[in-house]
Write a protein that holds these residues in place. Structure first.
Motif, mmCIF file in Angstrom:
data_model
loop_
_atom_site.group_PDB
_atom_site.id
_atom_site.type_symbol
_atom_site.label_atom_id
_atom_site.label_comp_id
_atom_site.label_asym_id
_atom_site.label_seq_id
_atom_site.Cartn_x
_atom_site.Cartn_y
_atom_site.Cartn_z
ATOM 1 N N GLU A 213 0.800 -1.224 0.000
ATOM 2 C CA GLU A 213 0.000 0.000 0.000
ATOM 3 C C GLU A 213 0.833 1.274 0.000
ATOM 4 N N VAL A 214 2.130 1.177 0.338
ATOM 5 C CA VAL A 214 2.935 2.389 0.546
ATOM 6 C C VAL A 214 4.215 2.363 -0.283
ATOM 7 N N ILE A 215 4.444 3.448 -1.015
ATOM 8 C CA ILE A 215 5.682 3.651 -1.767
ATOM 9 C C ILE A 215 6.382 4.872 -1.185
ATOM 10 N N ALA A 216 7.706 4.790 -1.037
ATOM 11 C CA ALA A 216 8.502 5.948 -0.613
ATOM 12 C C ALA A 216 9.387 6.369 -1.783
ATOM 13 N N ILE A 217 9.418 7.669 -2.072
ATOM 14 C CA ILE A 217 10.249 8.182 -3.162
ATOM 15 C C ILE A 217 11.009 9.407 -2.658
ATOM 16 N N GLY A 218 12.304 9.435 -2.922
ATOM 17 C CA GLY A 218 13.126 10.544 -2.480
ATOM 18 C C GLY A 218 13.091 11.709 -3.447
ATOM 19 N N ASN A 219 12.862 12.897 -2.908
ATOM 20 C CA ASN A 219 13.046 14.133 -3.674
ATOM 21 C C ASN A 219 14.497 14.552 -3.419
ATOM 22 N N SER A 220 15.382 14.056 -4.301
ATOM 23 C CA SER A 220 16.827 14.167 -4.100
ATOM 24 C C SER A 220 17.433 15.080 -5.159
ATOM 25 N N GLU A 221 18.762 15.065 -5.234
ATOM 26 C CA GLU A 221 19.411 15.875 -6.262
ATOM 27 C C GLU A 221 19.125 15.343 -7.662
ATOM 28 N N ARG A 222 18.625 14.096 -7.772
ATOM 29 C CA ARG A 222 18.383 13.501 -9.082
ATOM 30 C C ARG A 222 16.915 13.168 -9.358
ATOM 31 N N THR A 223 16.033 13.443 -8.403
ATOM 32 C CA THR A 223 14.609 13.175 -8.604
ATOM 33 C C THR A 223 13.790 14.408 -8.244
ATOM 34 N N ASP A 224 13.008 14.896 -9.209
ATOM 35 C CA ASP A 224 12.195 16.092 -9.023
ATOM 36 C C ASP A 224 10.854 15.759 -8.367
ATOM 37 N N LYS A 225 10.398 16.652 -7.513
ATOM 38 C CA LYS A 225 9.096 16.462 -6.859
ATOM 39 C C LYS A 225 7.974 16.381 -7.890
ATOM 40 N N GLU A 226 8.080 17.173 -8.956
ATOM 41 C CA GLU A 226 7.035 17.174 -9.994
ATOM 42 C C GLU A 226 6.920 15.813 -10.678
ATOM 43 N N ALA A 227 8.065 15.139 -10.860
ATOM 44 C CA ALA A 227 8.048 13.809 -11.476
ATOM 45 C C ALA A 227 7.306 12.820 -10.573
ATOM 46 N N ILE A 228 7.550 12.924 -9.266
ATOM 47 C CA ILE A 228 6.902 12.010 -8.315
ATOM 48 C C ILE A 228 5.388 12.221 -8.328
ATOM 49 N N ILE A 229 4.969 13.477 -8.344
ATOM 50 C CA ILE A 229 3.529 13.781 -8.349
ATOM 51 C C ILE A 229 2.875 13.262 -9.630
ATOM 52 N N ASN A 230 3.521 13.463 -10.771
ATOM 53 C CA ASN A 230 2.973 12.973 -12.038
ATOM 54 C C ASN A 230 2.873 11.445 -12.044
ATOM 55 N N MET A 231 3.918 10.777 -11.528
ATOM 56 C CA MET A 231 3.903 9.323 -11.491
ATOM 57 C C MET A 231 2.859 8.813 -10.500
ATOM 58 N N ALA A 232 2.716 9.506 -9.380
ATOM 59 C CA ALA A 232 1.727 9.101 -8.374
ATOM 60 C C ALA A 232 0.330 9.067 -8.976
ATOM 61 N N LYS A 233 -0.020 10.078 -9.739
ATOM 62 C CA LYS A 233 -1.351 10.130 -10.356
ATOM 63 C C LYS A 233 -1.543 8.940 -11.292
ATOM 64 N N ASN A 234 -0.519 8.636 -12.063
ATOM 65 C CA ASN A 234 -0.595 7.521 -13.008
ATOM 66 C C ASN A 234 -0.762 6.187 -12.274
#
Length: 402
Positions: A219-240
């Motif tokens: 039920e739970v995924i953790a994703i790092g908003n790091s120097e190589r991962t953008d917060k916007e990418a995580i939000i877009n992927m989350a919706k998908n």
């Protein structure tokens, strides 16, 4: 033809199938003045790195894990002449090569090889002199860059649930790595008809990398908003994911320092048992976390900002008391040294059983005292690339947890 499935709903379920890459000649094409360009701090000795990697594969096989090799799958995916043509066109275009004669020379050179040799050469890089372009000693020698980071198969794409995130890599030197994943899942006979969902695409504008993607539970995924991962990418992927995968309920965005030392979330903490994590002491203060859920009725994301300790946040979202095991025992000198050698970057092959680098002996001893079975591997050369056992592995199939 047998159709392979992707099934990854945890970090710790019994590992059944994993993708790895045996270091190749791309390592031999590292030279001191271009180390920063290729994200390396040192040059591994290929002969020994391969021995160490073969031992890693041996450990996996001895523990019942099927090992698939990136280079073999890619070669099998491009056997068809038309697919091979598409592949080479895409690889050459992404190298920024636009001179007609050079493109022709490269394609003629690569097409003269069997598929596996061709894939190895694309990974290794091509020097100018190989296609009869004069090399001057003081000039950059490659017409096609080597890809020395490929043995870290975790980053170019990530298996999440029954789908994959085909990642948009942050640095130019790693962007071409995802082409192999694209062709494997689109054209390989064992994957192309498997209905594998695509959570993110390599052409998407925002960046995301596999080392930042951790599946904590069904039920739970953790994703790092790091120097190589953008917060916007995580939000877009989350919706998908929420719109196409009904199991996952929450995606946690961990805001971690944007530095090379904290490169990805899995260099900061990894899950090793139902209720245990390794952790870098450097993030044990107050963390900012964004919790994303989904309103299915209104078809919109619900985004809530949270603050708290890592232990408190994980305990809340996993609904159990969590134990954090500090890399190096929390000692500033020991944890700093062992973190540099990926002491927190463990690979769980079943609940409470992990593969680690033997050089991180202080952390390994602490894991053992916490009833974690530790399988150590040598890493004198592999660890020069700044990645551990989790970095070097991409699980394709884990048994679901009860």
């Amino acid at each position: 033809m047998y159709e392979r499935k992707i099934n990854v709903y945890s970090e710790i379920g019994d590992l059944k199938t994993v993708l790895i890459h045996r270091p190749g000649e791309e390592i031999e094409n590292l030279i001191p003045e271009y180390l920063e360009r290729f994200l390396f701090d040192d040059i591994p000795f290929l002969k020994v790195a391969r021995i160490e990697h073969d031992n890693f594969a041996k450990i996996l096989k001895e523990n019942g894990v099927e090992t698939l090799y990136l280079e073999n799958l890619a070669a099998e995916a491009v056997k068809d002449a038309q697919i091979k043509e598409l592949f080479l066109d895409e690889v050459i275009e992404e190298c920024g090569i636009n001179k007609t004669q050079i493109i022709k020379s490269l394609k003629d050179y690569l097409c003269s090889m069997p598929e596996k040799e061709m894939i190895d050469k694309v990974m290794a890089g091509i020097r100018k002199k190989e296609i009869k372009i004069k090399e001057h000693y003081d000039e950059y020698p490659f017409i096609m860059d080597p890809m020395p980071n490929l043995y870290f198969t975790r980053d170019p794409f990530a298996c999440i649930g029954n789908g994959i995130s085909l990642n948009s890599m942050k640095t130019k030197t790693r962007r071409r790595e995802t082409i192999f994943g694209k062709y494997i899942f689109k054209y390989h006979p064992e994957f192309k008809n498997s209905n594998i969902k695509l959570w993110y695409n390599r052409d998407d504008v925002y960046n995301i990398e596999g080392g930042d993607e951790l599946i904590l539970s069904k039920e739970v995924i953790a994703i790092g908003n790091s120097e190589r991962t953008d917060k916007e990418a995580i939000i877009n992927m989350a919706k998908n994911i929420f719109e196409n995968e009904k199991n996952f309920k929450t995606i946690l965005i961990f805001n971690i320092p944007k530095t090379r030392a904290f490169m990805h979330l899995d260099t900061v903490f990894t899950m090793i048992d139902y209720d245990k994590f390794t952790v870098h002491p450097g993030i044990e203060g107050t963390l900012k976390v964004t919790a994303i859920t989904y309103d299915y009725k209104n078809k919109e994301l619900i985004i809530i900002e949270e603050e708290g300790s890592l232990e408190k946040i994980l305990s809340k979202h996993l609904n159990k008391d969590i134990t954090l095991i500090r890399c190096g025992g929390g000692d500033k000198v020991i944890s700093g040294r062992e973190q540099w050698n990926d002491g927190s970057n463990t690979l769980a092959i079943s609940p409470g059983t992990v593969i680690t680098y033997e050089r991180n002996y202080v952390t390994n001893e602490i894991l053992d005292k916490n009833n974690i079975k530790v399988i150590e591997m040598t890493s004198g050369e592999l660890s020069r690339g700044r990645g551990g056992p989790r970095c070097m592995s991409m699980p394709f199939y884990r048994e679901d947890l009860e």
